[in-house]
Motif scaffolding. Structure first.
Motif, PDB file in Angstrom:
ATOM      1  N   UNK A 229      34.086  39.603  43.121  1.00  0.00           N
ATOM      2  CA  UNK A 229      34.261  40.305  41.854  1.00  0.00           C
ATOM      3  C   UNK A 229      33.639  41.694  41.992  1.00  0.00           C
ATOM      4  N   UNK A 230      34.298  42.680  41.430  1.00  0.00           N
ATOM      5  CA  UNK A 230      33.757  44.038  41.400  1.00  0.00           C
ATOM      6  C   UNK A 230      32.684  44.062  40.319  1.00  0.00           C
ATOM      7  N   UNK A 231      31.450  44.415  40.687  1.00  0.00           N
ATOM      8  CA  UNK A 231      30.345  44.397  39.721  1.00  0.00           C
ATOM      9  C   UNK A 231      30.028  45.790  39.160  1.00  0.00           C
ATOM     10  N   UNK A 232      30.906  46.727  39.401  1.00  0.00           N
ATOM     11  CA  UNK A 232      30.694  48.094  38.925  1.00  0.00           C
ATOM     12  C   UNK A 232      30.283  49.042  40.023  1.00  0.00           C
TER      13      UNK A 232
ATOM     14  N   UNK B  28      43.763  41.634  46.635  1.00  0.00           N
ATOM     15  CA  UNK B  28      43.020  42.266  45.550  1.00  0.00           C
ATOM     16  C   UNK B  28      43.886  42.296  44.301  1.00  0.00           C
ATOM     17  N   UNK B  29      43.295  41.845  43.177  1.00  0.00           N
ATOM     18  CA  UNK B  29      43.947  41.899  41.870  1.00  0.00           C
ATOM     19  C   UNK B  29      42.943  42.473  40.886  1.00  0.00           C
ATOM     20  N   UNK B  30      42.998  43.749  40.645  1.00  0.00           N
ATOM     21  CA  UNK B  30      42.078  44.366  39.695  1.00  0.00           C
ATOM     22  C   UNK B  30      40.638  44.214  40.145  1.00  0.00           C
ATOM     23  N   UNK B  31      39.819  43.553  39.316  1.00  0.00           N
ATOM     24  CA  UNK B  31      38.388  43.376  39.602  1.00  0.00           C
ATOM     25  C   UNK B  31      38.098  42.099  40.383  1.00  0.00           C
ATOM     26  N   UNK B  32      39.143  41.457  40.919  1.00  0.00           N
ATOM     27  CA  UNK B  32      38.992  40.220  41.682  1.00  0.00           C
ATOM     28  C   UNK B  32      39.636  40.391  43.053  1.00  0.00           C
ATOM     29  N   UNK B  33      38.982  39.841  44.066  1.00  0.00           N
ATOM     30  CA  UNK B  33      39.538  39.848  45.424  1.00  0.00           C
ATOM     31  C   UNK B  33      39.266  38.490  46.057  1.00  0.00           C
ATOM     32  N   UNK B  34      40.156  38.088  46.943  1.00  0.00           N
ATOM     33  CA  UNK B  34      39.997  36.841  47.682  1.00  0.00           C
ATOM     34  C   UNK B  34      40.116  37.155  49.162  1.00  0.00           C
ATOM     35  N   UNK B  35      39.130  36.697  49.921  1.00  0.00           N
ATOM     36  CA  UNK B  35      39.160  36.856  51.376  1.00  0.00           C
ATOM     37  C   UNK B  35      39.331  35.476  51.999  1.00  0.00           C
TER      38      UNK B  35
END
Length: 133
Positions: free
Chosen positions: A117-120, A85-92
């Motif tokens: 991506x975190x959409x809120x 996880x990096x801020x509003x981005x994550x990679x699985x």
């Protein structure tokens, strides 16, 4: 936490893993509406069994209509190796393992990388790459 606050990294990892689990449960249930809640409307998917990259939910719907029902599986689940996880981005990164209903049919395994991506309010998939193994 308001709907715009990104959860901390550990909470985000758990939310991403829960989203993957629910997405594949929805796949098993053939609940495409619930499955799609885990996808950004402009998601791109590039998978080894697809002739072209899918761009967006409209193309995904057309692909589903053309392909018909997917094969029956006894189970389908993500064996998650890593969620970063990096801020509003994550990679699985994970292995997607499908156990067929018919014992004579080979087990299906794919290496998958999903960018979220975190959409809120939720972590949603914006990019997917899957390669048959």
């Amino acid at each position: 936490m308001t709907t715009t606050d990104v959860p901390d990294a550990e909470t985000s990892r758990k939310l991403v893993e829960a989203a993957l689990a629910d997405m594949y449960t929805a796949w098993m249930d053939r609940d495409w509406e619930r499955f799609n809640t885990h996808l950004d409307p402009e998601v791109t998917a590039w998978e080894s069994h697809l002739p072209e990259m899918i761009r967006g939910l409209d193309e995904l719907a057309r692909y589903r209509a053309e392909r018909g029902e997917p094969p029956a599986m006894r189970s389908l689940a993500a064996d998650v190796s890593e969620v970063a996880v990096w801020g509003e981005t994550a990679v699985a990164r994970y292995l997607l393992v499908g156990e067929p209903v018919e014992p004579s049919t080979p087990r299906r395994v794919a290496r998958v990388t999903e960018v979220f991506r975190w959409n809120g309010s939720d972590w949603v998939i914006v990019r997917r790459h899957a390669e048959a193994r």
